[in-house]
Each structure stands twice: as structure tokens, then as C-alpha cells.
Design a protein around this motif. Sequence first.
Motif, short mmCIF file in Angstrom:
data_model
loop_
_atom_site.label_atom_id
_atom_site.label_comp_id
_atom_site.label_asym_id
_atom_site.label_seq_id
_atom_site.Cartn_x
_atom_site.Cartn_y
_atom_site.Cartn_z
N ALA A 56 0.74 -1.06 -0.12
CA ALA A 56 0.00 0.21 -0.22
C ALA A 56 0.59 1.06 -0.22
CB ALA A 56 -1.10 0.16 1.25
N LEU A 57 1.69 1.21 1.11
CA LEU A 57 2.23 2.72 1.34
C LEU A 57 3.79 2.90 -0.27
CD1 LEU A 57 3.50 3.05 5.08
CD2 LEU A 57 1.91 4.45 3.53
N PRO A 58 4.26 1.87 -0.72
CA PRO A 58 4.60 2.13 -1.87
C PRO A 58 4.25 2.78 -3.09
CG PRO A 58 5.74 -0.13 -0.73
CD PRO A 58 4.63 0.65 -0.55
N LEU A 59 2.70 1.66 -3.39
CA LEU A 59 1.76 2.10 -4.15
C LEU A 59 0.98 3.75 -3.84
CD1 LEU A 59 -0.27 -1.39 -4.81
CD2 LEU A 59 1.62 -0.05 -6.42
N LEU A 60 0.94 3.65 -2.47
CA LEU A 60 0.67 5.94 -2.13
C LEU A 60 2.23 6.67 -3.04
CD1 LEU A 60 -0.90 5.05 1.00
CD2 LEU A 60 -2.21 6.01 -1.46
N TRP B 146 10.26 -14.88 2.44
CA TRP B 146 10.60 -14.11 0.85
C TRP B 146 9.47 -14.46 -0.06
CZ3 TRP B 146 14.17 -12.10 -0.10
CH2 TRP B 146 15.72 -12.69 0.95
N SER B 147 8.46 -15.66 0.21
CA SER B 147 7.08 -15.77 -0.86
C SER B 147 6.55 -14.53 -0.78
CB SER B 147 6.63 -16.80 -0.63
OG SER B 147 6.88 -17.68 -0.68
N LEU B 148 6.17 -14.01 0.17
CA LEU B 148 5.89 -12.89 0.83
C LEU B 148 6.22 -11.14 0.24
CD1 LEU B 148 2.74 -10.97 1.87
CD2 LEU B 148 3.93 -11.00 3.82
N ALA C 159 4.54 -9.11 -2.51
CA ALA C 159 4.58 -7.82 -2.38
C ALA C 159 5.35 -7.12 -2.90
CB ALA C 159 4.73 -7.54 -0.96
N VAL C 160 6.32 -6.74 -3.88
CA VAL C 160 7.49 -6.65 -4.94
C VAL C 160 7.18 -6.40 -5.73
CG1 VAL C 160 9.66 -5.92 -5.16
CG2 VAL C 160 9.08 -6.02 -2.64
N PHE C 161 6.98 -8.05 -6.31
CA PHE C 161 6.90 -7.80 -8.01
C PHE C 161 5.27 -8.32 -8.73
CE2 PHE C 161 11.18 -9.73 -6.64
CZ PHE C 161 11.73 -9.20 -7.62
N SER D 164 3.21 -7.03 -7.37
CA SER D 164 2.11 -6.01 -6.55
C SER D 164 2.62 -4.93 -6.87
CB SER D 164 1.82 -6.08 -4.93
OG SER D 164 1.63 -7.51 -4.85
N LEU D 165 3.99 -4.52 -6.89
CA LEU D 165 4.13 -3.06 -7.21
C LEU D 165 4.77 -3.18 -8.26
CD1 LEU D 165 4.83 -0.49 -6.52
CD2 LEU D 165 6.48 -1.23 -5.61
N GLY D 166 5.50 -4.47 -8.92
CA GLY D 166 6.62 -3.91 -9.98
C GLY D 166 6.00 -3.46 -11.56
N SER D 167 4.33 -4.80 -11.40
CA SER D 167 3.67 -5.28 -12.64
C SER D 167 3.01 -4.07 -12.57
CB SER D 167 2.76 -6.06 -11.80
OG SER D 167 3.61 -7.78 -12.28
N TYR D 168 1.86 -3.43 -12.22
CA TYR D 168 1.49 -2.38 -11.80
C TYR D 168 2.26 -1.11 -11.79
CZ TYR D 168 -2.73 -3.69 -9.37
OH TYR D 168 -3.34 -4.91 -9.15
N LEU D 169 3.36 -0.84 -12.31
CA LEU D 169 4.16 0.65 -12.70
C LEU D 169 4.48 -0.29 -14.02
CD1 LEU D 169 6.37 2.79 -12.27
CD2 LEU D 169 8.05 1.07 -11.65
N LEU D 170 5.28 -1.32 -14.24
CA LEU D 170 5.49 -1.52 -15.58
C LEU D 170 4.60 -1.63 -16.58
CD1 LEU D 170 8.10 -4.67 -15.01
CD2 LEU D 170 8.63 -2.50 -16.20
N TRP D 171 3.20 -1.84 -16.40
CA TRP D 171 2.11 -2.09 -17.01
C TRP D 171 1.60 -0.16 -17.25
CZ3 TRP D 171 -0.81 -6.02 -19.38
CH2 TRP D 171 -2.10 -4.61 -19.62
N ASN D 172 1.48 0.34 -16.49
CA ASN D 172 1.27 2.04 -16.20
C ASN D 172 2.46 2.52 -17.31
OD1 ASN D 172 -1.63 2.79 -14.80
ND2 ASN D 172 -0.57 1.06 -13.59
#
Length: 309
Positions: free
Chosen positions: A42-46, A211-213, A217-219, A221-229
Motif C-alpha cells: 500500500a505505502l509504496p503504491l501510494l 520470502w514468498s510474501l 508484495a514487490v513484483f 503487486s508493485l512492479g507489475s503495476y508500474l511496468l503496466w502503466n
Amino acid sequence: MRAAFFLILATLFWAGNFVVGQAAVQSMAPLQLTFWRWTLAALPLLFLAHMVDRPDWRAALRHWRMLLLLSALGMTAYTLLLYSALQHTSALNASLVTSANPVLIMVLAAVLLKDKPRPLGWIGLALGLAGVLLVLTGGQLQRLLTFSLGAGELLILAAITVWALYTVLARRVAVPAVTSTALQAAMAAVALAPVAAVTGAGFPSTQSGAWSLAFIAVFPSLGSYLLWNLALKRTGAANAGNYLNLIAVFTAIITILLGQPITAAQVAGGVLVISGVLLTGAAQRPQRPKSSKPTSSPPSEALPRLRAR
């Protein structure tokens, strides 16, 4: 070329969510995994939303009722159902069934929005349905007559139904993409916090679970959204949507690399599903682009809105 690279990485990370998610639910409950996934993201996405969209936060929060509903559907219910399904079915099965999402979205759009598809779309729908049935039954279609679908298959069907509803509703929210996603993630984390506290859904106690979590959370949840946009700033939505078929392909490749078997029914079903998705996309009426920014958020693990991008 840069947009294609971004899209390939985004779908690879989303495919990883199926495989790593299946491993994670062996030591973590779906509620625990869902809560910590969105709490950590949530915080990195915000922050990302603030840097990418430069939104008017007050204006965005005026849509809080719809954002809360979308959060309950897309972030909470879909993710819970997906991770619950991965306790009972393979990551490849889940990704193949999820690939049929555009077809289901087309049906809901026709029912709820009176957005009727062209004849080619109905052909795509039939192919996609046939592919899903092959995957769900393992090629033994007589299982449908005895209602012997397993819990995992039923849960993933419920998951894609929830996501399709989320997708149709999200088309009406006039909030920038990353901002919408970030606010929904934050709402999911806050809403799930009391339930997580009551049920004792603490942080993973094992190193593998942690490590799974972290990966989830990083790839995805965060990475894909950034790359997609970032990709959507350089290419059209229809072109980007076609890349989402790579999720099932990458999941299959990862499955093979891990030494897990792939059945003929999964291969045949996957071909039918992806063919149906491509026909469904081709049947969409072309629309003039309204702006360089998408107005709604991309999916966590699945598929794009058919007309909003």
C-alpha cells in the motif's frame, strides 16, 4: 520496443504470483497472505501514485464509496478466492482459467451495460468456454454431468467472476490508474486489519513464507503495476491487453522448469482459451483514445478492462 519489454516483464511477474502464491499457501492462510500482501504494497503504491499521477487526492477520495466497493471485490475477495483456489488446484490450471476473464467480462458487459459483442465475439466466447471446460475437467467432460468439479476449480471460477464484476464496475471510476490501485490497496489493508488481528494472521514465521510474501508484495503487486502503466503511456490498450495471454504461457514455462507435468488437456485448453481471448479482443469496436493516461487500474493478476484502456 520499450513498451513490449515492460509488458513482458509485467506479465512474467503476474505469472510468478500464481506459482509463488501456490507455494506460499502451504504455510500461510489465504487471509494472512492477502492482508500482508496489500499492507506491504500500500505505502509504496501510494508513493508511486503521487509521483506518476500527481493526483488531486481530495478529488480522488470523493469517489471513496466506489473505491471501497472495488477494493472489496478486486483486492480482497478476488485475492482471497485466488489463494484459496491455489490450495486445491495447480498454478497452471488457475492461470489458464483466469485467461478466460475477457470472455466473462464481455458477457457481464453485455448483461449489465447492454454492450453487445459482434458475432466474432460470440465465437471467441464459445472457444474460451470450451478451453476452460477442458482444463477444469482434465479432458473428461463427463465430469460435468456428475458435478464433480473440485474445490479449486470452483474457487477459481468464483474468483474470475468477482474480477469480471470488478472490471465492469471500475470502468466508471474517473480516478487515475495508479492512484485508484493505491487507494484500493490501502483500503483493503485497513479493512482486513481487524480480521487479521482477531484470527492471528501474523507475519510469516518461516523464512520461505517471508520470502514468498516479499516476492508477491514487490513484483506482482508493485512492479507489475508500474511496468503496466509505463507501457500504457507508449502503446495502445488493445495491444497491451494481448500481452496478458503471456501469463498462462509464462506459468506453463515456470511449471516445466520446476519439473511439474503438463497434461494434454491443459495444453489443448490453453490454446482454446487464448484463441478465444484473441477473437474476443478482435471483436471489440475500435474507440478513439481519450487521453494518454488510463482512467482505471490494471488487474492484480489477470486481465484488462475491454474498453477502458
